[in-house]
Enzyme design. Structure first.
Site, PDB file in Angstrom:
ATOM      1  N   GLU A  91      -5.568  47.036  27.585  1.00 37.95           N
ATOM      2  CA  GLU A  91      -6.295  45.817  27.904  1.00 37.95           C
ATOM      3  C   GLU A  91      -5.478  44.669  27.314  1.00 37.95           C
ATOM      4  O   GLU A  91      -5.127  44.717  26.130  1.00 37.95           O
ATOM      5  CB  GLU A  91      -7.685  45.859  27.275  1.00 37.95           C
ATOM      6  CG  GLU A  91      -8.516  44.697  27.735  1.00 37.95           C
ATOM      7  CD  GLU A  91      -9.913  44.637  27.132  1.00 37.95           C
ATOM      8  OE1 GLU A  91     -10.343  45.615  26.481  1.00 37.95           O
ATOM      9  OE2 GLU A  91     -10.543  43.589  27.309  1.00 37.95           O
ATOM     10  N   ARG A 133      -6.351  60.540  19.155  1.00 37.47           N
ATOM     11  CA  ARG A 133      -5.609  59.298  18.931  1.00 37.47           C
ATOM     12  C   ARG A 133      -4.820  59.405  17.632  1.00 37.47           C
ATOM     13  O   ARG A 133      -5.094  60.272  16.796  1.00 37.47           O
ATOM     14  CB  ARG A 133      -6.566  58.109  18.882  1.00 37.47           C
ATOM     15  CG  ARG A 133      -7.462  58.099  17.654  1.00 37.47           C
ATOM     16  CD  ARG A 133      -8.581  57.072  17.787  1.00 37.47           C
ATOM     17  NE  ARG A 133      -8.104  55.712  17.818  1.00 37.47           N
ATOM     18  CZ  ARG A 133      -8.258  54.884  18.857  1.00 37.47           C
ATOM     19  NH1 ARG A 133      -8.868  55.289  19.942  1.00 37.47           N
ATOM     20  NH2 ARG A 133      -7.812  53.662  18.803  1.00 37.47           N
ATOM     21  N   LYS A 188      -7.406  46.714  17.316  1.00 35.47           N
ATOM     22  CA  LYS A 188      -7.017  45.359  17.693  1.00 35.47           C
ATOM     23  C   LYS A 188      -7.903  44.327  17.014  1.00 35.47           C
ATOM     24  O   LYS A 188      -7.430  43.266  16.626  1.00 35.47           O
ATOM     25  CB  LYS A 188      -7.097  45.207  19.204  1.00 35.47           C
ATOM     26  CG  LYS A 188      -5.851  45.738  19.880  1.00 35.47           C
ATOM     27  CD  LYS A 188      -5.860  45.366  21.340  1.00 35.47           C
ATOM     28  CE  LYS A 188      -6.050  46.610  22.163  1.00 35.47           C
ATOM     29  NZ  LYS A 188      -6.119  46.410  23.567  1.00 35.47           N
TER      30      LYS A 188
END
Ligand code: ATP
Ligand code: MG
Length: 585
Positions: free
Chosen positions: A60, A291, A301
């Site tokens: 994103e 992850r 983020k």
């Protein structure tokens, strides 16, 4: 010299095994993965080359990529590369308020820096907005979606809990035309943000909360960085993502474990749209992997934005930041990341990777890639009292001790030199073999010297050390080995050396899991994560250019900072030669 990343076979993992199996089943052998009605009608993907796997990396554009993303990039682009397929760089730009072109550019840059083609197969979720709108309408028409006018609080309340079923919305059973009409009104801008949402109609009693009529479209009167004001409704990520995958003919949609519970919705949605003739078999499949969790950093983020906006670091590319722009400025290399990605592998089990694993990978790669230079980081004057004042001579130094092809350079020996303060002790500690009164050491690439004296200032600080050299012991000459010494220290000519700044970076957080002991992860920031010192570099560094990397002998790996100029040379320390954080065993 062998390249540590040039392994004959990339280590296997469960996803690789799935791909291999699918290929051996001949899944991509026919032109099955050709265009779909959705393709042809709503946008031009061209005819998609079959017989190939297709993966995607879907960031994103709402922040800079971090080290965790590198794992996903190597996995997705790596699979496509190794199996002769394609990897799409797809920007998941469904959330206009947080996204920006600046992030798009930096993501492209980062992917290229890691060694992949970020241009040829570049896509944006926003290019499918028209298709998604049609898809949503088709779901309403087939009785699989409805516009819910409950308030946000009501929706939350009626969702139920993990142990109790949710309640159907009072709007759920209104007829389809009613909902179609309302959805068109939403799209036409007749309603305010949050007044209503489009929800999939699945099962409010499902044990999987993600299937309790998830929201798929919301109203947002916001300007999008690519579509401007064309839209005031935007698809939810969970709705948009499977559609993007299907339209792009992705064969393996690989994401992190937290999306495992979303997989049933992923499949549900694509099957409905296929039944409505908007998509065709074969449909993409989602696979999840663990992850990257890395100690001593934060990889979210939201937190990275806080660090930048709160002024805890100098910006996204602060060399202490775990962003790829920061890592690059710190001197971490793409080859180092590749080696790191191979070492940590890909699995389905969540685990923590120690930060030292990343540093070790960088050390190993830099050890091979970086030429050597001499730098004195904490200078103390050494005077060779029996060396004539106006004399100087060349000493020959290999640029790389294991690679002759990189040649040699000369450094000048003069009567006055800089050595490391730590290489002299007035009273030697046990097993200290470097300079102390009466002791002999070798000046690397030069002569054996004997310490004869030293001077102190009024405060008792040592200001200079005196020694005498033995003219028969020059490195590289026949007599060099005549005198055996245990200590070997580096030096820079005081006359020729260059003063420069070095930024010594250490870990940004002082604890392994920032925020786990303290309420606020910011309390775990390492106050000593950056120190700037004035150093002396050997004369060959006088025309060093930004991004050049060296091993400063006995110290570690350093990179010339992008702000460095001829008159203000600046280096960043990438990593020390040895791990200074190792727990005592
Ligand atoms: P964050 O959690 O930091 O906000 P994100 O997952 O929201 O990151 P995206 O832009 O959505 O960021 O991520 C793009 C891709 O990178 C996703 O496919 C995601 O799974 C992957 N990714 C993000 N963080 C990691 C990580 N720590 N390890 C491996 N892959 C990751
Ligand atoms: Mg995300």
């Amino acid at each position: 010299m062998s390249d540590p990343t040039n392994t004959d076979s990339t280590p296997s993992n469960f996803i690789r095994a799935i791909v291999e199996k699918n290929i051996s089943q001949g899944l991509y052998a026919q032109k099955k993965w050709g265009g779909s009605p959705g393709d042809a009608k709503h946008h031009d993907q061209g005819s998609v080359d079959a017989a190939k796997i297709r993966t995607r990396f879907p960031p994103e554009p709402n922040g800079y990529l971090h080290i965790g993303h590198a794992k996903s990039i190597f996995l997705n682009f790596g699979l496509a590369h190794d199996f002769g397929g394609k990897c799409h760089l797809r920007f998941d730009d469904t959330n206009p308020e947080k996204e920006d072109e600046e992030y798009v550019h930096s993501i492209i840059d980062n992917v290229q820096w890691l060694g992949f083609d970020a241009i040829s197969d570049q896509y944006f979720a926003s290019q499918y907005f028209a298709f998604m709108f049609e898809a949503a309408k088709s779901l309403i028409a087939s009785g699989h979606a409805y516009v819910d006018q409950q308030s946000v609080d009501e929706i939350r309340e009626n969702r139920g809990t993990l142990t109790s079923a949710g309640k159907n919305s009072p709007w759920r059973e209104h007829d389809r035309d009613y909902h179609l009409n309302l959805f068109e009104e939403m799209r036409a801008g007749k309603h305010k943000d949050g007044a209503m949402v489009l929800r999939a109609k699945i099962d409010m009693a499902s044990p999987n909360m993600n299937l309790r009529d998830p929201a798929i479209y919301r109203i947002k009167h916001a300007t999008h960085h690519r579509t401007g004001n064309d839209w005031c409704i935007y698809p939810m990520y969970t709705f948009a993502h499977p559609i993007e995958d299907a339209l792009e003919k992705i064969t393996h949609s690989i994401c992190t474990l937290e999306f495992e519970d979303q997989r049933p919705f992923y499949d549900w949605l694509l099957e409905r749209l296929r039944d409505n003739s908007l998509l065709q078999d074969p449909l993409p499949k989602q696979y999840e992997f663990a992850r990257l969790n890395l100690t001593y950093v934060v990889l979210s983020k939201r937190r990275l934005i806080e660090l930048v906006e709160g002024g805890y670091v100098s910006g996204w590319d602060d060399p202490r930041m775990p962003t790829l722009v920061g890592a690059r400025r710190r001197g971490y290399t793409a080859t180092g990341f590749k080696l790191f990605a191979e070492r940590i592998g890909v699995s389905k089990a969540d685990s923590w990777i120690d930060y030292s694993t990343l540093e070790d990978a960088m050390r190993e790669v830099l050890n091979q890639e970086a030429d050597r230079r001499v730098a004195v980081l904490d200078p103390l004057k050494l005077i060779i009292t029996n060396y004539p004042e106006d004399q100087e001579e060349d000493c020959y130094v290999a640029n790389h001790p294991q690679d002759e092809t990189r040649g040699k350079r000369t450094i000048k020996l003069t009567r006055e030199l800089w050595i490391e303060r730590g290489d002299f002790m007035e009273e030697p500690a046990k097993k200290y073999f470097r300079l102390f009164p009466g002791n002999q050491v070798r000046l690397r690439h030069g002569y054996v010297v004997t310490c004869t004296d030293f001077k102190k200032d009024d405060q008792g600080h040592i200001t200079e050390v005196h020694c005498e050299y033995n003219p028969d012991t020059k490195s590289g000459t026949a007599g060099a080995d005549g005198v055996k010494v245990k200590g070997n220290i580096h030096w820079v000519s005081a006359k020729h050396g260059i003063h420069a700044k070095v930024h010594l970076y250490d870990r940004l957080f002082k604890t392994e899991h920032p925020g786990s002991q303290n309420e606020n992860y910011l309390d775990d920031l390492n106050p000593h994560s950056k120190t700037t010192i004035t150093v002396v570099l050997e004369e060959n560094c006088w025309e060093v250019k930004p991004f050049e990397q060296y091993q400063f002998e006995r110290h570690g790996y350093f990179i010339c900072d992008h702000n460095s100029t001829k008159n203000d040379i600046q280096f960043n320390r990438t990593v020390t030669l040895r791990d200074t954080w190792k727990k005592p065993s």
